[in-house]
Design a protein around this motif. Structure first.
Motif, PDB file in Angstrom:
ATOM      1  N   LYS A  48       0.825  -1.214   0.000  1.00  7.26           N
ATOM      2  CA  LYS A  48       0.000   0.000   0.000  1.00  7.26           C
ATOM      3  C   LYS A  48       0.858   1.262   0.000  1.00  7.26           C
ATOM      4  CE  LYS A  48      -2.505  -1.069   3.584  1.00  7.26           C
ATOM      5  NZ  LYS A  48      -3.540  -0.937   4.635  1.00  7.26           N
ATOM      6  N   LEU A  49       2.028   1.212   0.620  1.00  9.85           N
ATOM      7  CA  LEU A  49       2.905   2.384   0.722  1.00  9.85           C
ATOM      8  C   LEU A  49       3.856   2.547  -0.460  1.00  9.85           C
ATOM      9  CD1 LEU A  49       3.864   2.119   4.506  1.00  9.85           C
ATOM     10  CD2 LEU A  49       2.249   3.721   3.452  1.00  9.85           C
ATOM     11  N   ALA A  50       3.974   1.529  -1.282  1.00  9.12           N
ATOM     12  CA  ALA A  50       4.935   1.561  -2.390  1.00  9.12           C
ATOM     13  C   ALA A  50       4.602   2.681  -3.380  1.00  9.12           C
ATOM     14  CB  ALA A  50       4.938   0.218  -3.106  1.00  9.12           C
ATOM     15  N   ASP A  51       5.635   3.377  -3.828  1.00 10.79           N
ATOM     16  CA  ASP A  51       5.445   4.448  -4.814  1.00 10.79           C
ATOM     17  C   ASP A  51       4.913   3.886  -6.130  1.00 10.79           C
ATOM     18  OD1 ASP A  51       6.297   6.480  -3.104  1.00 10.79           O
ATOM     19  OD2 ASP A  51       8.381   6.289  -3.739  1.00 10.79           O
ATOM     20  N   SER A  52       5.441   2.749  -6.543  1.00  7.50           N
ATOM     21  CA  SER A  52       4.980   2.097  -7.765  1.00  7.50           C
ATOM     22  C   SER A  52       4.429   0.728  -7.418  1.00  7.50           C
ATOM     23  CB  SER A  52       6.125   1.949  -8.776  1.00  7.50           C
ATOM     24  OG  SER A  52       5.699   1.133  -9.855  1.00  7.50           O
ATOM     25  N   LYS A  53       3.139   0.562  -7.602  1.00  3.36           N
ATOM     26  CA  LYS A  53       2.503  -0.716  -7.292  1.00  3.36           C
ATOM     27  C   LYS A  53       2.998  -1.817  -8.234  1.00  3.36           C
ATOM     28  CE  LYS A  53       0.000   1.237  -4.112  1.00  3.36           C
ATOM     29  NZ  LYS A  53       0.862   2.270  -3.612  1.00  3.36           N
ATOM     30  N   GLY A  54       3.213  -1.474  -9.506  1.00  2.38           N
ATOM     31  CA  GLY A  54       3.687  -2.461 -10.469  1.00  2.38           C
ATOM     32  C   GLY A  54       5.090  -2.953 -10.150  1.00  2.38           C
TER      33      GLY A  54
END
Length: 70
Positions: A48-54
C-alpha cells in the motif's frame, strides 16, 4: 477484506487483502485478477505504501507467493 484503490497505476486497478486467510487479490485494468496466497500482513502494508505498485508487485509478490487466476 480490505480494499485499496486510492492510487494511480497504469496496470493495476485495485488491491484487496484478507487478513484472516492472508490472501491478496490484484485486479488489473484489463479485467484480469489474481489471488496470491500466504502473503504476510507486513507485505500488504508495504504494498500500500509503495510508490509504484507495479514495481512492488514484480519485485516482492510475483515469483514469491503461490497464486491463482480468478
Amino acid at each position: 477484506m480490505e480494499t485499496y484503490d486510492a492510487f494511480e497505476s497504469s496496470n493495476i486497478a485495485s488491491l484487496k487483502y484478507d487478513s484472516d486467510t492472508l490472501t491478496l487479490q490484484v485486479s488489473f485494468h484489463n479485467g484480469s485478477a489474481y489471488q496470491y496466497f500466504d502473503v504476510p500482513q507486513q507485505i500488504w502494508e508495504a504494498f500500500k505504501l509503495a510508490d509504484s505498485k507495479g514495481v512492488f508487485l514484480n519485485a516482492e509478490i510475483k515469483g514469491t507467493y503461490r497464486y491463482s487466476k480468478v
